[in-house]
Design an enzyme around this catalytic site. Sequence first.
Site, PDB file in Angstrom:
ATOM      1  CE  LYS A 108      -1.363   1.721   4.026  1.00  0.00           C
ATOM      2  NZ  LYS A 108      -1.104   3.099   4.531  1.00  0.00           N
ATOM      3  CG  ASN A 109       2.518   2.699   3.548  1.00  0.00           C
ATOM      4  OD1 ASN A 109       1.348   3.077   3.402  1.00  0.00           O
ATOM      5  ND2 ASN A 109       3.031   2.389   4.716  1.00  0.00           N
ATOM      6  CB  CYS A 159      -4.114  10.885  11.418  1.00  0.00           C
ATOM      7  SG  CYS A 159      -2.658   9.981  11.916  1.00  0.00           S
ATOM      8  NE  ARG A 207       1.297  10.413  10.310  1.00  0.00           N
ATOM      9  CZ  ARG A 207       0.876   9.418   9.529  1.00  0.00           C
ATOM     10  NH1 ARG A 207      -0.326   8.945   9.697  1.00  0.00           N
ATOM     11  NH2 ARG A 207       1.643   8.949   8.570  1.00  0.00           N
ATOM     12  CG  ASP A 266       3.549   1.433   9.558  1.00  0.00           C
ATOM     13  OD1 ASP A 266       3.746   1.679   8.366  1.00  0.00           O
ATOM     14  OD2 ASP A 266       3.281   2.316  10.398  1.00  0.00           O
ATOM     15  NE  ARG A 304      -7.095   5.132   5.621  1.00  0.00           N
ATOM     16  CZ  ARG A 304      -6.582   6.295   6.024  1.00  0.00           C
ATOM     17  NH1 ARG A 304      -7.025   6.849   7.122  1.00  0.00           N
ATOM     18  NH2 ARG A 304      -5.636   6.885   5.337  1.00  0.00           N
TER      19      ARG A 304
HETATM   20  C1  EPZ Z   1       4.948   6.798   6.462  1.00  0.00           C
HETATM   21  O1  EPZ Z   1       4.254   7.895   7.004  1.00  0.00           O
HETATM   22  C2  EPZ Z   1       3.943   5.665   6.358  1.00  0.00           C
HETATM   23  N1  EPZ Z   1       2.832   6.051   5.489  1.00  0.00           N
HETATM   24  C3  EPZ Z   1       3.402   5.331   7.746  1.00  0.00           C
HETATM   25  O2  EPZ Z   1       2.547   4.198   7.604  1.00  0.00           O
HETATM   26  C4  EPZ Z   1       4.579   4.948   8.648  1.00  0.00           C
HETATM   27  O3  EPZ Z   1       4.102   4.697   9.947  1.00  0.00           O
HETATM   28  C5  EPZ Z   1       5.609   6.096   8.676  1.00  0.00           C
HETATM   29  O4  EPZ Z   1       6.026   6.410   7.330  1.00  0.00           O
HETATM   30  C6  EPZ Z   1       6.844   5.744   9.487  1.00  0.00           C
HETATM   31  O5  EPZ Z   1       7.450   4.611   8.946  1.00  0.00           O
HETATM   32  C7  EPZ Z   1       3.001   6.066   4.140  1.00  0.00           C
HETATM   33  O6  EPZ Z   1       4.075   5.815   3.618  1.00  0.00           O
HETATM   34  C8  EPZ Z   1       1.796   6.411   3.318  1.00  0.00           C
HETATM   35  P1  EPZ Z   1       7.078  10.022   8.757  1.00  0.00           P
HETATM   36  P2  EPZ Z   1       4.965   9.350   7.048  1.00  0.00           P
HETATM   37  O7  EPZ Z   1       7.068  11.314   8.027  1.00  0.00           O
HETATM   38  O8  EPZ Z   1       5.957   9.470   5.992  1.00  0.00           O
HETATM   39  C9  EPZ Z   1       7.504  13.323  12.076  1.00  0.00           C
HETATM   40  C10 EPZ Z   1       0.578   2.947   7.859  1.00  0.00           C
HETATM   41  O9  EPZ Z   1       0.073   2.424   8.870  1.00  0.00           O
HETATM   42  N2  EPZ Z   1       7.481  14.314  11.000  1.00  0.00           N
HETATM   43  O10 EPZ Z   1       8.179   9.050   8.492  1.00  0.00           O
HETATM   44  O11 EPZ Z   1       3.893  10.385   7.141  1.00  0.00           O
HETATM   45  C11 EPZ Z   1       6.174  12.592  12.248  1.00  0.00           C
HETATM   46  O12 EPZ Z   1       5.308  13.339  13.066  1.00  0.00           O
HETATM   47  C12 EPZ Z   1       1.148   4.351   7.927  1.00  0.00           C
HETATM   48  O13 EPZ Z   1       0.685   2.367   6.739  1.00  0.00           O
HETATM   49  C13 EPZ Z   1       7.654  15.654  11.291  1.00  0.00           C
HETATM   50  O14 EPZ Z   1       7.804  16.038  12.449  1.00  0.00           O
HETATM   51  O15 EPZ Z   1       5.707   9.279   8.457  1.00  0.00           O
HETATM   52  C14 EPZ Z   1       6.612  11.307  12.906  1.00  0.00           C
HETATM   53  O16 EPZ Z   1       6.756  11.526  14.295  1.00  0.00           O
HETATM   54  C15 EPZ Z   1       0.918   4.994   9.290  1.00  0.00           C
HETATM   55  N3  EPZ Z   1       7.646  16.566  10.272  1.00  0.00           N
HETATM   56  C16 EPZ Z   1       7.996  11.043  12.300  1.00  0.00           C
HETATM   57  O17 EPZ Z   1       8.430  12.292  11.750  1.00  0.00           O
HETATM   58  C17 EPZ Z   1       7.491  16.181   8.960  1.00  0.00           C
HETATM   59  O18 EPZ Z   1       7.508  17.053   8.059  1.00  0.00           O
HETATM   60  C18 EPZ Z   1       8.021  10.014  11.189  1.00  0.00           C
HETATM   61  O19 EPZ Z   1       6.957  10.317  10.315  1.00  0.00           O
HETATM   62  C19 EPZ Z   1       7.316  14.809   8.686  1.00  0.00           C
HETATM   63  C20 EPZ Z   1       7.326  13.895   9.709  1.00  0.00           C
END
Ligand code: EPZ
Length: 418
Positions: free
Chosen positions: A22-23, A117, A122, A305, A397
């Site tokens: 999915k991702n 969310c 996020r 995840d 989803r």
């Molecule tokens: C991706 O989300 C995945 N989703 C998530 O999977 C997964 O949990 C996550 O990566 C971590 O591996 C998709 O790829 C669609 P991050 P993403 O940016 O990229 C902080 C699922 O269940 N952050 O790596 O949005 C954020 O708050 C989903 O399939 C900032 O502070 O996650 C978090 O604490 C859930 N500022 C950390 O970084 C930013 O600009 C990691 O988030 C971006 C992120």
Amino acid sequence: MDRFAIRGGVPLCGEVAASGSKNSSLALIAASLLTDQPFELSNVPRVRDVDTFVRILETLGLAAQWKTGDRLALAGGMPASHEAPYDLVRTMRASFMVLGPLVARCGRARVSLPGGCAIGARPVDQHLRGLEALGAKVRLSGGYVEAQAERLRGTRFEFDMRTVNGTQNVLMAACLAEGTTLLENAAVEPEVGELIDVLTGMGARISGRDTDRLEIQGVPELSSVDHRVAGDRIEAGTLLIGAAITGGDATVTGVRPADLDAVLSKLRETGLEVTATDDSIRVRRSGPVTGTHVATAPFPGFPTDMQAQMMALLCTAQGGSMLSETIFENRFMHVSELRRLGADITVDGRTAFIQGVSELTGAPVMATDLRASASLVLAGLAARGETHINRVYHIDRGYERLEEKLQALGGRIRREKV
Ligand code: EPZ
């Protein structure tokens, strides 16, 4: 509204194929905005998040259609609109990844801020900082990000933290920038590597795959590609924990074991027998599962995840376990529901202390987010008696026909209209 009715106690045994990731699929659909040529993705999972992204492409004036089975044809072309609306982006935050490609390709974009969310605030500040470093003028107005750039210029940019979609968003924009871009502290998840493979196939010039230092030589345009999406490592891990928690013996095919290394080594630590070939993983439980300690971390660490699913397993392990969630600030929503099934869990901040119990007992529970819901399904499969899981749209989803896959392994689970 659908619910799952589960009668636990049956060991999951047999073989099942993982669907496409999915991702990965979501990032690759965003990448289709970078070219005016049509491109096709196969092994795309038919999950709600993918359907939502297709609708977002349609609001941008780009056609996408499902062909046979798991093949998604993306028309390419120049977007007729540059605006991704709030009512769609808020339902599927990964659609924020249209921002980088739209600015790079069309010089402007207006994308709704995705908002928070269930699992956390996020923020997207890293996405915006990266685009600004590439020369985009970014401003926030009425809950939307408005970004403009005549042509993005190569730069050196270091992420403040590892962000998967942030890395993917900025990387895609950099492919069409003028000159060289150096991205440091980039995420190294397999979904980033797969995006790099596809972008390279489209003509991008990227070095540093699988490292946190990516160098991109911008090119004026990108061409098309026909790509088979890799198997979904999180779905595979979820199904394998299903075998572990029910005392079964299951093999998941169509997935790369290296993408789940940290999970497989933790499963071995609990006493499970884990074996693998190039594209399949087998988990067999031949005795008690013992507790262990887990802390989520960016790849190659234990994936966040898989945290909820691992917690379900540890609830049935012998002895105590400790599970720390270091990525998201609110990813323990499954705890209160697991307690309803008889689990013994104490939470202190971002760490859960789990005391294994000999048996879980079925009960009605509520799904709250994608992976929390999956952990409740796993716990229900192990629990004595009947478990009803309401609001399974969360599961739909990100899991394709999960109940059918579990039924194929002998699980007594059925979807009911309520
Ligand atoms: C991706 O989300 C995945 N989703 C998530 O999977 C997964 O949990 C996550 O990566 C971590 O591996 C998709 O790829 C669609 P991050 P993403 O940016 O990229 C902080 C699922 O269940 N952050 O790596 O949005 C954020 O708050 C989903 O399939 C900032 O502070 O996650 C978090 O604490 C859930 N500022 C950390 O970084 C930013 O600009 C990691 O988030 C971006 C992120």
